[in-house]
Design an enzyme around this catalytic site. Structure first.
Site, mmCIF file in Angstrom:
data_model
loop_
_atom_site.group_PDB
_atom_site.id
_atom_site.type_symbol
_atom_site.label_atom_id
_atom_site.label_comp_id
_atom_site.label_asym_id
_atom_site.label_seq_id
_atom_site.Cartn_x
_atom_site.Cartn_y
_atom_site.Cartn_z
ATOM 1 N N SER A 206 0.837 -1.203 0.000
ATOM 2 C CA SER A 206 0.000 0.000 0.000
ATOM 3 C C SER A 206 0.875 1.257 0.000
ATOM 4 O O SER A 206 1.654 1.467 -0.924
ATOM 5 C CB SER A 206 -0.947 -0.041 1.200
ATOM 6 O OG SER A 206 -1.930 0.970 1.108
ATOM 7 N N ASP A 363 -10.060 -3.674 -5.289
ATOM 8 C CA ASP A 363 -9.218 -2.692 -4.610
ATOM 9 C C ASP A 363 -9.230 -1.406 -5.426
ATOM 10 O O ASP A 363 -9.021 -1.433 -6.642
ATOM 11 C CB ASP A 363 -7.792 -3.247 -4.497
ATOM 12 C CG ASP A 363 -6.828 -2.321 -3.791
ATOM 13 O OD1 ASP A 363 -7.252 -1.260 -3.296
ATOM 14 O OD2 ASP A 363 -5.630 -2.667 -3.721
ATOM 15 N N HIS A 393 -8.156 -4.649 -0.734
ATOM 16 C CA HIS A 393 -7.031 -3.914 -0.172
ATOM 17 C C HIS A 393 -6.798 -4.307 1.286
ATOM 18 O O HIS A 393 -7.725 -4.381 2.082
ATOM 19 C CB HIS A 393 -7.271 -2.405 -0.254
ATOM 20 C CG HIS A 393 -6.023 -1.622 -0.001
ATOM 21 N ND1 HIS A 393 -5.083 -1.395 -0.979
ATOM 22 C CD2 HIS A 393 -5.520 -1.058 1.127
ATOM 23 C CE1 HIS A 393 -4.079 -0.717 -0.479
ATOM 24 N NE2 HIS A 393 -4.310 -0.504 0.811
#
Length: 423
Positions: A206, A363, A393
């Site tokens: 991320s 995501d 995610h």
């Protein structure tokens, strides 16, 4: 019957009715908090609903605390994350762990135990995610992930405990990850930890994927750094703040645990920008056709030409003809490649290391990863894109007890297997 006993009986009846009403209201509230309309293809939707409800509850408490002037909402959320992560049981206890400073930056270094294979080892620099503001790398799932990499890869693993927003803003997070990486890549430091200088990777998830990509670019083009990263592993990376209406942002804007509006909020927090700009960002007003500062970068974020047709589906680009003048001047970091690695020129990307990019169908950041895959390949860099149709995610953080998700377990095992083969 005495009047008193009749009153008591009526009172008990009222209490029972109130209890029933309270129970029904509580059940309806719980159902409302838990229920989310999720795609049938997403991994373990019921379990994800529970995780999302907990996260929404903590976020609401954080917002309430900040509105009352009691605590910054990020600090409260981080406290809750720390408490949850402390529930993750310690495993791979044979790993040797040291908390150190690399060039003034806090790091934790993991080495295989005494039973490890002799000789020079691989190494991985790991950078944690959390929107540049959340995360506890030395506790719970991140700690366990680094221990697992150290054992499975017979590797030295360095996790960078960089400072986060709101204490610091861009470019501090990037600079600390770069400083720690440069320090570790020094020949004498690699020798100290018996690391093969030709077998070092950088990895992040991320926002950590954002930092890992930016650091890999900088070190790749930096002639003063003798040793380079051989590989980069980017796990659902966030790579650009210029289009919040890519196909994946449109498709997954309400899919937990990273919502479209929340990602825009993290960007503004990271860049130290006015939080009131969020609505302009969500409308893509900062990248309207009349925004001349964006012209050199438009092709780099044109997802209609960089992601597969089956991912574009029926979604259309959102490019207003007129936007909000001054946003790009007010927040120049929106165009800074250190914050947005997707914007790097091909002349820079060609020096980037071979890449493994993980993306998840559900995501908002899926297309960031797919666009970066395309641009790296354009620059001649070998890329493996591992896409998970059930992925969402944050799933890699849910590969350990008490929040097992099958897609998270597979994702961790798959990227470690790729490192085992290529590093």
């Amino acid at each position: 019957m005495a009047a008193g006993s009749g009153s008591r009986g009526q009172g008990r009846g009222v209490c029972v009715k109130l209890l029933c009403v309270w129970s029904v209201c509580s059940a309806l509230t719980a159902a409302y908090l838990l229920y989310l309309p999720l795609p049938g293809t997403i991994s373990e939707p019921l379990k994800l609903m529970i995780v999302a409800a907990a996260f929404r509850g903590v976020s609401s408490l954080g917002d309430m605390g900040q509105s009352l002037g009691v605590v910054h909402h990020i600090r409260l959320i981080n406290s809750a994350i720390t408490g949850f992560e402390s529930l993750v049981p310690l495993d791979y206890e044979e790993v040797q762990v040291e908390d150190l400073e690399f060039s003034g930056v806090q790091v934790r270094l993991y080495q295989p135990g005494t039973d490890a294979q002799p000789g020079l080892r691989r190494a991985v620099v790991f950078i944690h995610g959390g929107g540049w503001s959340l995360g506890v790398p030395k506790v719970g799932s991140y700690d366990l992930l680094c221990r697992k990499m150290a054992v499975k890869l017979n590797a030295v693993v360095v996790t960078v405990d960089y400072r986060m927003a709101p204490d610091v803003r861009f470019p501090a997070q990037f600079e600390e990850c770069l400083q720690a990486s440069r320090f570790f890549l020094q020949p004498e430091v690699l020798q100290r930890y018996s690391v093969d200088p030709q077998r070092v990777a950088v990895c992040g998830d991320s926002a950590g994927g954002n930092l890992a990509a930016a650091v890999a670019q900088q070190i790749g083009k930096d002639n003063s750094t003798a040793e380079k990263f051989k590989l980069q592993v980017l796990i659902y990376p966030v790579l650009q703040p210029l289009d919040f209406n890519t196909a994946s942002y449109q498709q997954n804007q309400r899919i937990p645990i990273l919502y479209r509006e929340l990602m825009a909020h993290y960007w503004l927090e990271y860049l130290g920008a006015d939080p009131d700009l969020i609505h302009s960002l969500l409308l893509n007003n900062h990248t309207a056709r009349d925004q001349k500062l964006l012209e050199p970068h438009r092709a780099k974020i044109d997802w209609t030409k960089m992601i597969p047709k089956d991912k574009k589906k029926e979604y259309k680009p959102v490019v207003p003809s007129k936007g909000s003048p001054g946003i790009l001047q007010q927040v120049p970091a929106l165009l800074d490649v250190r914050a947005a690695p997707l914007l790097a020129d091909l002349e820079v990307l060609k020096f980037a290391p071979r890449a493994y990019i993980m993306t998840g169908e559900h995501d908002v950041l899926r297309d960031d990863g797919l666009m970066y895959t395309h641009r790296l390949q354009q620059a001649g860099v070998s890329v493996t894109n591992h896409h998970y149709e059930g992925g969402f995610h944050g799933c890699v953080s849910f590969a350990f007890w008490p929040s097992y998700f099958d897609v998270g377990i597979r994702a961790v095992d798959d990227y470690i297997a790729w490192l085992q083969e290529h590093l």
